[in-house]
Design a protein around this motif. Structure first.
Motif, PDB file in Angstrom:
ATOM      1  N   VAL B 101      37.391   7.568  14.375  1.00 55.59           N
ATOM      2  CA  VAL B 101      36.033   8.066  14.627  1.00 55.59           C
ATOM      3  C   VAL B 101      35.953   8.701  16.021  1.00 55.59           C
ATOM      4  O   VAL B 101      35.290   9.728  16.215  1.00 55.59           O
ATOM      5  N   LEU B 102      36.666   8.096  16.975  1.00 53.79           N
ATOM      6  CA  LEU B 102      36.580   8.587  18.361  1.00 53.79           C
ATOM      7  C   LEU B 102      37.216   9.971  18.534  1.00 53.79           C
ATOM      8  O   LEU B 102      37.022  10.619  19.563  1.00 53.79           O
ATOM      9  N   GLN B 103      37.984  10.402  17.537  1.00 60.01           N
ATOM     10  CA  GLN B 103      38.564  11.753  17.592  1.00 60.01           C
ATOM     11  C   GLN B 103      37.557  12.809  17.142  1.00 60.01           C
ATOM     12  O   GLN B 103      37.777  14.010  17.334  1.00 60.01           O
ATOM     13  N   GLU B 104      36.471  12.375  16.509  1.00 57.62           N
ATOM     14  CA  GLU B 104      35.486  13.307  15.951  1.00 57.62           C
ATOM     15  C   GLU B 104      34.500  13.747  17.031  1.00 57.62           C
ATOM     16  O   GLU B 104      34.200  12.982  17.943  1.00 57.62           O
ATOM     17  N   PRO B 105      33.965  14.980  16.891  1.00 56.22           N
ATOM     18  CA  PRO B 105      32.913  15.400  17.828  1.00 56.22           C
ATOM     19  C   PRO B 105      31.726  14.445  17.736  1.00 56.22           C
ATOM     20  O   PRO B 105      31.400  13.958  16.650  1.00 56.22           O
ATOM     21  N   LEU B 106      31.107  14.195  18.872  1.00 52.90           N
ATOM     22  CA  LEU B 106      29.990  13.249  18.919  1.00 52.90           C
ATOM     23  C   LEU B 106      28.731  13.895  18.345  1.00 52.90           C
ATOM     24  O   LEU B 106      28.284  14.929  18.844  1.00 52.90           O
ATOM     25  N   PRO B 107      28.133  13.312  17.294  1.00 52.72           N
ATOM     26  CA  PRO B 107      26.876  13.872  16.764  1.00 52.72           C
ATOM     27  C   PRO B 107      25.744  13.736  17.790  1.00 52.72           C
ATOM     28  O   PRO B 107      25.858  12.986  18.761  1.00 52.72           O
ATOM     29  N   ALA B 108      24.667  14.459  17.542  1.00 56.71           N
ATOM     30  CA  ALA B 108      23.509  14.390  18.441  1.00 56.71           C
ATOM     31  C   ALA B 108      22.887  13.001  18.382  1.00 56.71           C
ATOM     32  O   ALA B 108      23.110  12.240  17.437  1.00 56.71           O
ATOM     33  N   VAL B 109      22.087  12.701  19.386  1.00 56.75           N
ATOM     34  CA  VAL B 109      21.390  11.413  19.432  1.00 56.75           C
ATOM     35  C   VAL B 109      20.517  11.264  18.188  1.00 56.75           C
ATOM     36  O   VAL B 109      19.719  12.153  17.874  1.00 56.75           O
ATOM     37  N   GLY B 110      20.699  10.171  17.468  1.00 56.72           N
ATOM     38  CA  GLY B 110      19.858   9.897  16.303  1.00 56.72           C
ATOM     39  C   GLY B 110      20.302  10.590  15.030  1.00 56.72           C
ATOM     40  O   GLY B 110      19.752  10.337  13.957  1.00 56.72           O
ATOM     41  N   GLN B 111      21.313  11.446  15.115  1.00 52.73           N
ATOM     42  CA  GLN B 111      21.805  12.124  13.908  1.00 52.73           C
ATOM     43  C   GLN B 111      23.016  11.360  13.378  1.00 52.73           C
ATOM     44  O   GLN B 111      24.076  11.351  13.992  1.00 52.73           O
ATOM     45  N   TRP B 112      22.850  10.710  12.224  1.00 56.89           N
ATOM     46  CA  TRP B 112      23.948   9.927  11.661  1.00 56.89           C
ATOM     47  C   TRP B 112      24.812  10.815  10.786  1.00 56.89           C
ATOM     48  O   TRP B 112      24.304  11.543   9.933  1.00 56.89           O
ATOM     49  N   PHE B 113      26.109  10.750  10.985  1.00 57.25           N
ATOM     50  CA  PHE B 113      27.045  11.577  10.233  1.00 57.25           C
ATOM     51  C   PHE B 113      28.044  10.654   9.545  1.00 57.25           C
ATOM     52  O   PHE B 113      28.745   9.879  10.198  1.00 57.25           O
ATOM     53  N   GLU B 114      28.094  10.717   8.195  1.00 59.03           N
ATOM     54  CA  GLU B 114      28.982   9.824   7.444  1.00 59.03           C
ATOM     55  C   GLU B 114      30.376  10.434   7.342  1.00 59.03           C
ATOM     56  O   GLU B 114      30.549  11.553   6.873  1.00 59.03           O
ATOM     57  N   LEU B 115      31.377   9.650   7.772  1.00 62.47           N
ATOM     58  CA  LEU B 115      32.761  10.126   7.770  1.00 62.47           C
ATOM     59  C   LEU B 115      33.514   9.647   6.541  1.00 62.47           C
ATOM     60  O   LEU B 115      34.547  10.206   6.166  1.00 62.47           O
ATOM     61  N   HIS B 116      32.999   8.589   5.940  1.00 64.55           N
ATOM     62  CA  HIS B 116      33.685   7.877   4.864  1.00 64.55           C
ATOM     63  C   HIS B 116      32.591   6.986   4.281  1.00 64.55           C
ATOM     64  O   HIS B 116      31.698   6.586   5.021  1.00 64.55           O
ATOM     65  N   PRO B 117      32.598   6.674   2.985  1.00 66.96           N
ATOM     66  CA  PRO B 117      31.499   5.840   2.478  1.00 66.96           C
ATOM     67  C   PRO B 117      31.348   4.542   3.287  1.00 66.96           C
ATOM     68  O   PRO B 117      32.298   3.773   3.412  1.00 66.96           O
ATOM     69  N   GLY B 118      30.178   4.352   3.864  1.00 71.35           N
ATOM     70  CA  GLY B 118      29.911   3.144   4.633  1.00 71.35           C
ATOM     71  C   GLY B 118      30.327   3.209   6.085  1.00 71.35           C
ATOM     72  O   GLY B 118      30.138   2.235   6.816  1.00 71.35           O
ATOM     73  N   LEU B 119      30.885   4.325   6.519  1.00 75.44           N
ATOM     74  CA  LEU B 119      31.312   4.466   7.923  1.00 75.44           C
ATOM     75  C   LEU B 119      30.684   5.731   8.504  1.00 75.44           C
ATOM     76  O   LEU B 119      31.034   6.847   8.106  1.00 75.44           O
ATOM     77  N   SER B 120      29.723   5.539   9.418  1.00 78.68           N
ATOM     78  CA  SER B 120      28.989   6.664  10.000  1.00 78.68           C
ATOM     79  C   SER B 120      29.010   6.556  11.512  1.00 78.68           C
ATOM     80  O   SER B 120      29.248   5.482  12.063  1.00 78.68           O
ATOM     81  N   HIS B 121      28.736   7.664  12.173  1.00 78.73           N
ATOM     82  CA  HIS B 121      28.574   7.598  13.624  1.00 78.73           C
ATOM     83  C   HIS B 121      27.435   8.504  14.058  1.00 78.73           C
ATOM     84  O   HIS B 121      26.966   9.357  13.297  1.00 78.73           O
ATOM     85  N   SER B 122      27.002   8.271  15.292  1.00 79.89           N
ATOM     86  CA  SER B 122      25.824   8.967  15.808  1.00 79.89           C
ATOM     87  C   SER B 122      25.859   8.911  17.327  1.00 79.89           C
ATOM     88  O   SER B 122      26.458   8.009  17.912  1.00 79.89           O
ATOM     89  N   GLY B 123      25.200   9.854  17.968  1.00 81.63           N
ATOM     90  CA  GLY B 123      24.956   9.708  19.394  1.00 81.63           C
ATOM     91  C   GLY B 123      23.839   8.691  19.598  1.00 81.63           C
ATOM     92  O   GLY B 123      23.183   8.267  18.643  1.00 81.63           O
ATOM     93  N   GLY B 124      23.646   8.314  20.851  1.00 80.30           N
ATOM     94  CA  GLY B 124      22.548   7.390  21.142  1.00 80.30           C
ATOM     95  C   GLY B 124      23.044   6.072  21.680  1.00 80.30           C
ATOM     96  O   GLY B 124      24.244   5.791  21.677  1.00 80.30           O
ATOM     97  N   ASP B 125      22.100   5.292  22.150  1.00 80.55           N
ATOM     98  CA  ASP B 125      22.434   4.008  22.761  1.00 80.55           C
ATOM     99  C   ASP B 125      21.560   2.907  22.169  1.00 80.55           C
ATOM    100  O   ASP B 125      20.964   3.083  21.099  1.00 80.55           O
ATOM    101  N   LEU B 126      21.489   1.810  22.866  1.00 83.14           N
ATOM    102  CA  LEU B 126      20.743   0.663  22.344  1.00 83.14           C
ATOM    103  C   LEU B 126      19.281   1.018  22.086  1.00 83.14           C
ATOM    104  O   LEU B 126      18.698   0.624  21.062  1.00 83.14           O
ATOM    105  N   GLN B 127      18.681   1.794  23.002  1.00 84.29           N
ATOM    106  CA  GLN B 127      17.275   2.168  22.837  1.00 84.29           C
ATOM    107  C   GLN B 127      17.087   2.992  21.556  1.00 84.29           C
ATOM    108  O   GLN B 127      16.079   2.842  20.852  1.00 84.29           O
ATOM    109  N   THR B 128      18.054   3.848  21.248  1.00 82.40           N
ATOM    110  CA  THR B 128      17.971   4.657  20.026  1.00 82.40           C
ATOM    111  C   THR B 128      17.951   3.753  18.795  1.00 82.40           C
ATOM    112  O   THR B 128      17.168   3.956  17.857  1.00 82.40           O
ATOM    113  N   THR B 129      18.816   2.748  18.799  1.00 81.56           N
ATOM    114  CA  THR B 129      18.861   1.817  17.660  1.00 81.56           C
ATOM    115  C   THR B 129      17.561   1.025  17.552  1.00 81.56           C
ATOM    116  O   THR B 129      17.019   0.838  16.452  1.00 81.56           O
ATOM    117  N   ILE B 130      17.054   0.583  18.697  1.00 82.20           N
ATOM    118  CA  ILE B 130      15.779  -0.155  18.680  1.00 82.20           C
ATOM    119  C   ILE B 130      14.686   0.729  18.064  1.00 82.20           C
ATOM    120  O   ILE B 130      13.909   0.284  17.212  1.00 82.20           O
TER     121      ILE B 130
END
Lengths: 215, 215
Positions: B101-130
């Motif tokens: 996942v760390l090899q992939e470009p970082l998505p924007a804050v709050g934009q979830w991008f699915e790389l594999h079923p059940g495995l997604s990544h997004s920009g953002g921090d703890l406040q974004t998740t809250i």
């Protein structure tokens, strides 16, 4: 859920886990603990859960691995939190410690040989551990999801020394069950078949917080 | 300790863990997860505890890692047990997934991008998740050993969706605490500062077994 702070807080907790395919000698491939090394990753997580707090080692806990796989006689390895130092909690580091032990000549059955403070090994199998614990008057519990729950609303007595038996990703064999059922009571942590290290963490949690035990 | 089998059995459980030094990009050294990789081993054990039973994946659980270390903006990675497949429970295998996942470009804050079923990544921090969890009306709990206990003899209401925040081997920062305390209640699993993955295992255990929650 009422809790009590009583003798349970000073319990010594012992855990015995059986690694059915984990090798008792030879080299461990640290890059493939789950596949080529007989699911020794399961045992490493059990060591972690038995011994580590977030910062530091539990002085009141010890764990004995039973390495039943590979060629040759089985080996037991004991990590004793009361005197152990210099170990790290991650799977690879713990497997590195175990790997060094596997290079050593196997001691006789029942003869414990200390390699490092808190790290000992011995020949023998599950029955040997049961016999040793019986001599030490340890209350022995087999963790089994089908058994009555470990906790209860009424705790009539809390032992000073308590030992839990659990298996790796495979169930106990018929022969192991026969040995265990002769000396242990069976208790459950719930209906789900949870991972061994999680079971150890829950046992610690229940004892840490003085939950009444159903013994 | 009385238990009840009620709505709690069907709860969706969410876990959010902050890795203060875990890198958000670049390569992970799979041979040194604890040292050179910002204690990413702690996060891998948290994934294991959140998602795995002894055999199989919990369909009712998901975990979001917050990778706050290294250079550049933070990244979040979500493992969703309801659709995840093809992952193994050991630290190295899980770190291998994260490393990809760390090899992939970082998505924007709050934009979830699915790389594999059940495995997604997004920009953002703890406040974004809250903020995301607040929008989804998730009951949010900060795990804190100094807080009142999570369980109680009286459970007045059980939410259908519950989320737990925990930190890695370091405490939450003042800024994180300020964000959390605005939106969460704080609850404890006991006085000991236990490891994060053990805390997750205990939460699952309490919810699996219908322990009344103190919310």
């Amino acid at each position: 859920m009422s809790t009590c702070r009583c003798e349970g807080d000073d319990l010594t907790r012992r855990f015995a886990i059986v690694g059915h395919r984990a090798p008792s000698r030879g080299k461990i491939n640290l890059n493939d603990l789950a596949g080529g090394s007989g699911r020794i990753d399961v045992l490493m997580r059990a060591i972690n859960a038995a011994l580590f707090l977030s910062h530091g080692i539990r002085k009141d806990s010890e764990i004995t691995l039973h390495l039943m796989g590979g060629e040759g006689r089985p080996r037991r390895i004991n990590f004793d939190g009361s005197v152990l130092w210099g170990v790290h909690p991650d799977e690879r580091a713990l497997a590195g410690q175990v790997s060094k032990v596997l290079q050593e000549p196997l001691p006789a059955v029942g003869q414990w040989f200390e390699l490092h403070p808190g790290l000992s090994h011995s020949g023998g199998d599950l029955q040997t551990t049961i016999d040793e614990w019986k001599k030490s008057e340890i209350t022995m519990i087999k963790l089994d999801s089908d058994a009555p729950m470990l906790w209860s609303d009424n705790n009539e007595s809390i032992p000073s020394d308590i030992g839990f038996f659990l298996s790796d990703d495979r169930p106990f064999t018929d022969s192991e069950l026969s040995s265990l059922d002769e000396s242990c009571i069976s208790r459950s942590l719930g209906e789900n078949w949870i991972q061994g290290h999680i079971a150890i963490g829950i046992v610690h949690h229940q004892l840490d917080n003085g939950f009444p035990l159903n013994l």
